[in-house]
Design an enzyme around this catalytic site. Structure first.
Site, PDB file in Angstrom:
ATOM      1  N   ILE A  89     -11.387  -2.066  14.201  1.00  0.00           N
ATOM      2  CA  ILE A  89     -11.142  -2.195  12.502  1.00  0.00           C
ATOM      3  C   ILE A  89     -11.023  -3.848  12.023  1.00  0.00           C
ATOM      4  O   ILE A  89     -11.129  -4.176  11.171  1.00  0.00           O
ATOM      5  CB  ILE A  89     -10.523  -1.302  11.743  1.00  0.00           C
ATOM      6  CG1 ILE A  89      -9.036  -1.443  11.889  1.00  0.00           C
ATOM      7  CG2 ILE A  89     -11.163   0.046  12.012  1.00  0.00           C
ATOM      8  CD1 ILE A  89      -8.019  -0.668  10.943  1.00  0.00           C
TER       9      ILE A  89
ATOM     10  N   ALA B 184      -1.374   4.412  14.977  1.00  0.00           N
ATOM     11  CA  ALA B 184      -0.735   5.432  14.083  1.00  0.00           C
ATOM     12  C   ALA B 184      -0.159   4.775  12.824  1.00  0.00           C
ATOM     13  O   ALA B 184       0.806   5.556  11.961  1.00  0.00           O
ATOM     14  CB  ALA B 184       0.234   6.354  14.933  1.00  0.00           C
TER      15      ALA B 184
ATOM     16  N   LYS C 142       0.761  -1.210  -0.123  1.00  0.00           N
ATOM     17  CA  LYS C 142       0.095  -0.095  -0.144  1.00  0.00           C
ATOM     18  C   LYS C 142       0.870   1.338  -0.041  1.00  0.00           C
ATOM     19  O   LYS C 142       0.644   2.159  -0.663  1.00  0.00           O
ATOM     20  CB  LYS C 142      -0.806   0.075   1.177  1.00  0.00           C
ATOM     21  CG  LYS C 142      -2.041  -0.965   1.123  1.00  0.00           C
ATOM     22  CD  LYS C 142      -2.888  -0.735   2.357  1.00  0.00           C
ATOM     23  CE  LYS C 142      -4.234  -1.590   2.350  1.00  0.00           C
ATOM     24  NZ  LYS C 142      -5.291  -1.456   3.417  1.00  0.00           N
TER      25      LYS C 142
ATOM     26  N   ASN D 226      -4.728   2.096  -1.912  1.00  0.00           N
ATOM     27  CA  ASN D 226      -5.384   0.785  -2.024  1.00  0.00           C
ATOM     28  C   ASN D 226      -6.361   0.523  -3.138  1.00  0.00           C
ATOM     29  O   ASN D 226      -6.607  -0.488  -3.585  1.00  0.00           O
ATOM     30  CB  ASN D 226      -6.477   0.421  -0.569  1.00  0.00           C
ATOM     31  CG  ASN D 226      -7.428   1.228  -0.787  1.00  0.00           C
ATOM     32  OD1 ASN D 226      -7.686   2.187  -1.473  1.00  0.00           O
ATOM     33  ND2 ASN D 226      -8.613   0.579  -0.105  1.00  0.00           N
TER      34      ASN D 226
ATOM     35  N   GLY E 128      -0.781   2.887   9.024  1.00  0.00           N
ATOM     36  CA  GLY E 128      -1.593   3.126   7.677  1.00  0.00           C
ATOM     37  C   GLY E 128      -3.046   3.472   7.927  1.00  0.00           C
ATOM     38  O   GLY E 128      -3.658   4.522   7.459  1.00  0.00           O
TER      39      GLY E 128
ATOM     40  N   GLY F 296     -14.751  -4.326  11.806  1.00  0.00           N
ATOM     41  CA  GLY F 296     -14.435  -3.494  10.687  1.00  0.00           C
ATOM     42  C   GLY F 296     -14.902  -4.090   9.345  1.00  0.00           C
ATOM     43  O   GLY F 296     -14.335  -3.901   8.300  1.00  0.00           O
TER      44      GLY F 296
HETATM   45  P1  ATR Z   1      -1.963  -0.740   9.184  1.00  0.00           P
HETATM   46  O1  ATR Z   1      -1.811  -0.546   7.693  1.00  0.00           O
HETATM   47  O2  ATR Z   1      -3.157  -2.042   9.360  1.00  0.00           O
HETATM   48  O3  ATR Z   1      -2.430   0.282  10.144  1.00  0.00           O
HETATM   49  P2  ATR Z   1       0.670  -0.685  10.258  1.00  0.00           P
HETATM   50  O4  ATR Z   1       0.960   0.423   9.444  1.00  0.00           O
HETATM   51  O5  ATR Z   1       1.683  -1.861  10.301  1.00  0.00           O
HETATM   52  O6  ATR Z   1      -0.653  -1.538   9.723  1.00  0.00           O
HETATM   53  O7  ATR Z   1       0.186  -0.222  11.889  1.00  0.00           O
HETATM   54  C1  ATR Z   1      -0.123  -0.986  12.767  1.00  0.00           C
HETATM   55  C2  ATR Z   1      -0.316  -0.404  13.905  1.00  0.00           C
HETATM   56  O8  ATR Z   1      -0.448  -1.157  15.387  1.00  0.00           O
HETATM   57  C3  ATR Z   1       0.735   0.543  14.463  1.00  0.00           C
HETATM   58  O9  ATR Z   1       0.102   1.796  15.265  1.00  0.00           O
HETATM   59  C4  ATR Z   1       1.521  -0.355  15.703  1.00  0.00           C
HETATM   60  O10 ATR Z   1       2.095   0.544  16.421  1.00  0.00           O
HETATM   61  P3  ATR Z   1       3.719   1.386  16.202  1.00  0.00           P
HETATM   62  O11 ATR Z   1       3.263   2.401  15.788  1.00  0.00           O
HETATM   63  O12 ATR Z   1       4.242   1.207  17.694  1.00  0.00           O
HETATM   64  O13 ATR Z   1       4.307  -0.072  15.204  1.00  0.00           O
HETATM   65  C5  ATR Z   1       0.455  -1.111  16.175  1.00  0.00           C
HETATM   66  N1  ATR Z   1       0.855  -2.294  16.710  1.00  0.00           N
HETATM   67  C6  ATR Z   1       1.458  -3.425  15.938  1.00  0.00           C
HETATM   68  N2  ATR Z   1       1.612  -4.391  17.004  1.00  0.00           N
HETATM   69  C7  ATR Z   1       1.440  -3.929  18.313  1.00  0.00           C
HETATM   70  C8  ATR Z   1       1.531  -4.356  19.537  1.00  0.00           C
HETATM   71  N3  ATR Z   1       1.847  -5.687  19.595  1.00  0.00           N
HETATM   72  N4  ATR Z   1       1.226  -3.566  20.625  1.00  0.00           N
HETATM   73  C9  ATR Z   1       0.733  -2.509  20.494  1.00  0.00           C
HETATM   74  N5  ATR Z   1       0.642  -1.932  19.212  1.00  0.00           N
HETATM   75  C10 ATR Z   1       0.813  -2.541  17.973  1.00  0.00           C
END
Ligand code: ATR
Length: 282
Positions: A222, A135, A74, A95, A137, A245
């Site tokens: 979601i 925070a 993406k 997307n 995508g 979601g």
């Molecule tokens: P997407 O496109 O689905 O949003 P992404 O861009 O990889 O996927 O974002 C994943 C989100 O989940 C992020 O906010 C990530 O936090 P970080 O910015 O600290 O990486 C959060 N996330 C993923 N695994 C996590 C975990 N085990 N505990 C807390 N937050 C998590």
């Protein structure tokens, strides 16, 4: 199901990703094409990272009309696209791609998908207080939708504070009057809590504590598989309105279909397709 013949005029659509065989989109978009008796097919294309730079030329050669982009491309597809919509530019992710006379244009229908999923639940955002978890995508797409709808207060909680501060800066760049803060003490109540993190996907973890969840009037996670995450279980147990979601997934597909075809998407047919796909994987 009506069978539509495939012939020399059949238009080609698809989805790229890796892996992509789990995607519900081929079935959902095919149903929508069939509903409108459009002579179009939609196929999954598992693409390797090193093939991305030549992908658009290859798609042009074979007459691809439009395609969806899923994990992990993406963000990586963006630099190859000559034109981006306003929301794709902000989010930094695409997307949905449409063939245009200039070449290709990238969109991020996750933003519209989220906005329409709230509309379906009759939830309005204007002047409301929202707590956003994550925070990445998806959070960026949702935060863009919230700022467009003039949210009153936005609080972002994220594991990595740096990523959340980046999102805050981006939001303030498009609207410097936005009341947005990151990882602060959460004192007041919220109209809506949105989980965009992947916590809960494995079905055993909740992204925040019960005390904080109970400060929220509505909760959306979601994640759609599993359909009821630990977060939604807590919300349900506490008598808080909650939903997953699936509608966001549906409406991002609806928006993509409408971008490609400029026709009204058959929403209920697409919803039915998603429900069937989910029932099969469970
Ligand atoms: P997407 O496109 O689905 O949003 P992404 O861009 O990889 O996927 O974002 C994943 C989100 O989940 C992020 O906010 C990530 O936090 P970080 O910015 O600290 O990486 C959060 N996330 C993923 N695994 C996590 C975990 N085990 N505990 C807390 N937050 C998590």
């Amino acid at each position: 199901m009506t069978y539509l013949s495939v012939n020399g005029s059949t238009k080609l659509y698809g989805i790229i990703g890796n892996p992509v065989n789990h995607s519900f989109s081929p079935e959902m978009q095919t149903r929508a094409f069939q509903y409108h008796k459009l002579n179009s097919v939609y196929l999954p294309f598992p693409i390797q990272e090193h093939d991305l730079p030549r992908l658009l030329d290859a798609f042009k050669l074979i007459g691809m009309q439009g395609f969806n982009v899923t994990v992990p491309y993406k963000e990586r597809i963006v630099k190859f696209l000559p034109e981006l919509s306003e929301e794709a530019e902000f989010i930094g992710a695409v997307n949905t791609v449409k063939r245009t006379h200039k070449g290709w244009k990238g969109f991020c229908t996750d933003e519209t998908g989220f906005a329409l999923s709230l509309e379906a639940q009759k939830i309005t955002i204007k002047n409301k207080r929202v707590l956003l978890l994550g925070a990445g995508g998806a959070a960026k797409a949702i935060a863009f939708a919230l700022s467009q709808q003039k949210v009153r207060q936005l609080r972002i909680i994220n594991r990595s504070e740096e990523n959340a501060l980046d999102l805050k800066t981006k939001l303030l760049n498009i609207d410097n009057s936005l009341d947005v803060a990151v990882n602060t003490d959460v004192e007041n109540e919220f109209d809506l809590l949105i989980n965009t993190t992947s916590v809960g996907m494995k079905g055993d973890e909740c992204p925040i504590g019960e005390d904080l969840i109970k400060k929220c009037k509505n909760v959306v996670d979601i994640i759609y598989n599993p359909p009821i995450t630990p977060l939604l279980k807590v919300a349900e147990k506490s008598g808080i309105r909650n939903f997953n979601g699936i509608d966001m997934l549906l409406y991002q597909g609806v928006a993509a279909f409408e971008i490609w075809t400029e026709m009204a998407a058959p929403v209920e047919i697409m919803r039915e397709s998603l429900k069937n796909s989910l029932a099969i994987v469970k």
